[in-house]
Design an enzyme around this catalytic site. Structure first.
Site, mmCIF file in Angstrom:
data_model
loop_
_atom_site.group_PDB
_atom_site.id
_atom_site.type_symbol
_atom_site.label_atom_id
_atom_site.label_comp_id
_atom_site.label_asym_id
_atom_site.label_seq_id
_atom_site.Cartn_x
_atom_site.Cartn_y
_atom_site.Cartn_z
ATOM 1 N N ARG A 23 0.852 -1.176 0.000
ATOM 2 C CA ARG A 23 0.000 0.000 0.000
ATOM 3 C C ARG A 23 0.897 1.237 0.000
ATOM 4 O O ARG A 23 2.066 1.174 0.368
ATOM 5 C CB ARG A 23 -0.915 0.028 1.226
ATOM 6 N N LYS A 80 -2.372 -1.551 7.873
ATOM 7 C CA LYS A 80 -3.817 -1.474 8.061
ATOM 8 C C LYS A 80 -4.252 -2.503 9.099
ATOM 9 O O LYS A 80 -3.887 -3.672 9.035
ATOM 10 C CB LYS A 80 -4.529 -1.744 6.728
ATOM 11 N N HIS A 111 -2.441 2.346 -6.401
ATOM 12 C CA HIS A 111 -3.015 1.156 -5.758
ATOM 13 C C HIS A 111 -3.298 0.065 -6.785
ATOM 14 O O HIS A 111 -3.362 -1.122 -6.431
ATOM 15 C CB HIS A 111 -4.296 1.530 -5.008
ATOM 16 N N ARG A 162 -0.803 -2.657 -6.901
ATOM 17 C CA ARG A 162 -1.044 -3.716 -5.900
ATOM 18 C C ARG A 162 -2.026 -4.740 -6.468
ATOM 19 O O ARG A 162 -1.835 -5.950 -6.309
ATOM 20 C CB ARG A 162 -1.572 -3.079 -4.624
ATOM 21 N N HIS A 219 -4.391 -9.239 4.002
ATOM 22 C CA HIS A 219 -5.852 -9.279 4.095
ATOM 23 C C HIS A 219 -6.289 -10.091 5.314
ATOM 24 O O HIS A 219 -5.728 -11.150 5.592
ATOM 25 C CB HIS A 219 -6.460 -9.912 2.850
ATOM 26 N N TYR A 243 -9.226 -11.378 -6.796
ATOM 27 C CA TYR A 243 -8.237 -11.492 -7.860
ATOM 28 C C TYR A 243 -8.417 -12.727 -8.718
ATOM 29 O O TYR A 243 -7.874 -12.800 -9.812
ATOM 30 C CB TYR A 243 -6.829 -11.432 -7.248
#
Length: 372
Positions: A223, A248, A312, A315, A338, A347
């Site tokens: 990120r 995050k 982004h 990513r 995640h 994805y």
């Protein structure tokens, strides 16, 4: 660069949906936003999170003739405005809320976003008494500020989260906000670059620092905030591991350092000699988020890539290409940081290999040698 007398707004050209547009970069300020809305043909881009206007002579003339009076210090003026608009009672509540979030170890970006969302709501509330705060008023703000203004899902969700936490902390505010409608998140697939496009993008940079920044984004699927906050002490060249700290959700994680990136970082370090942070800004200890956006924009322009790509999206491209190479989804989830595998499963829908191998009814026709 297009100049405007008001330096608080920085116009810059960008090809958007096949047309040249003038994007207006500025910090959030109700007065400036209201002025931008008066410009004919203005639109808001959810992708770039900026207002933009037509790249025409009439629009340029409007900017030059109608721009607001400049402020000596826009950042200071914004802070003063909040202090004037919001009384001491509410400001003390906001400050207390910010300290509460810090004590709960929320990430600094989250604290900043929640504080800003709360301040915007209180500006709209306009110092009214706490006894007037009710569910109807909250729903009215939710509609006028987000639905009517067509603001993004993420901005609305940040505000809902901030308000729920704020009201839960304030024991003397008894409002049941469980039925505040959260925005329904659209299932939009992000644009990704092909492996060839990524290669062309990286090779387009002659500036070693810029090339290393873009290469690291794609090589590690980071990120933006993660890369900006990287320190030299986070780089373990012997184990070829990069430690990403306090990301995050206030989590740490390790990501592998590919051989090509290790060589690239070695060249970069020998030339630039960074001290604390891996990437230093001009006269600043850290590289700025806006500078990174500009670096990407210039690279995309040189390559002739017209997809709607932000930093982004690199990513997203990283994760999609791993799926296409049949890398275990659990590994990709860990590499991206995640919490849920459902987020990573996005994805699999982006993978060109999965799409290409899907069976279509027309395949049965051709197998049976029937005419189409």
């Amino acid at each position: 660069m297009i100049t405007v007398r008001n330096k608080a707004i920085k116009p810059h050209k960008r090809i958007h949906r096949g047309k040249s547009r003038i994007f207006l970069s500025c910090a959030y300020d109700p007065t400036l936003i209201q002025w931008i809305k008066s410009i004919p043909g203005r639109q808001y881009s959810k992708t770039y999170k900026e207002w933009h206007i037509p790249d025409t002579e009439d629009a340029l003339n409007y900017l030059q003739s109608k721009s607001p009076k400049p402020q000596e210090n826009p950042a200071k003026a914004t802070k003063t405005q909040h202090q004037v608009v919001i009384n001491e009672y509410w400001m003390s509540k906001v400050d207390s809320f910010e300290k509460y979030l810090a004590q709960q170890r929320y990430a600094s970006q989250t604290i900043s976003a929640y504080r800003q969302a709360l301040l915007q709501f209180l500006i709209w509330w306009n110092n009214r008494d706490i006894s007037e705060l009710n569910l109807s008023a909250i729903k009215a703000y939710n509609y006028t500020h987000f639905i009517k203004e067509q603001r993004s899902y993420s901005a609305q969700n940040v505000w809902v989260n901030a308000l729920k936490l704020f009201l839960a902390k304030e024991s003397n505010i008894r409002i049941d906000i469980s039925d505040i409608e959260r925005p329904k998140k659209g299932k939009h697939l992000p644009d990704v670059l092909s492996e060839d496009e990524v290669r062309r993008l990286i090779l387009s940079y002659k500036n070693l620092k810029h090339q290393t920044i873009i290469m690291m984004y794609y090589a590690c699927g980071m990120r933006k905030s993660e890369l900006i906050n990287l320190k030299l002490s986070d780089m373990d060249s012997k184990r070829r591991i990069i430690r990403i700290r306090n990301s995050k959700g206030a989590k740490d994680r390790d990501v592998p350092m590919p051989e090509a990136l290790l060589v690239q970082i070695g060249k970069y370090y020998n030339r630039y000699k960074p001290r604390v942070y891996l990437f230093n800004g001009q006269n600043k200890p850290q590289y700025s988020a806006r500078s990174i956006d500009k670096v990407l924009e210039r690279g995309l322009s040189r390559c002739g890539i017209e997809k709607k790509i932000t930093i982004h999206n690199l990513r997203h491209s990283y994760a999609t290409h791993l799926v296409e190479r049949n890398i275990n989804l659990r590994y990709i989830q860990e590499a991206l940081g995640h919490n849920s595998s459902k987020t990573t499963e996005l994805y699999t829908r982006l993978s060109k290999e999965n799409i290409a191998n899907m069976v279509s009814p027309i395949d049965f026709w051709t197998k049976n040698k029937e005419n189409i």
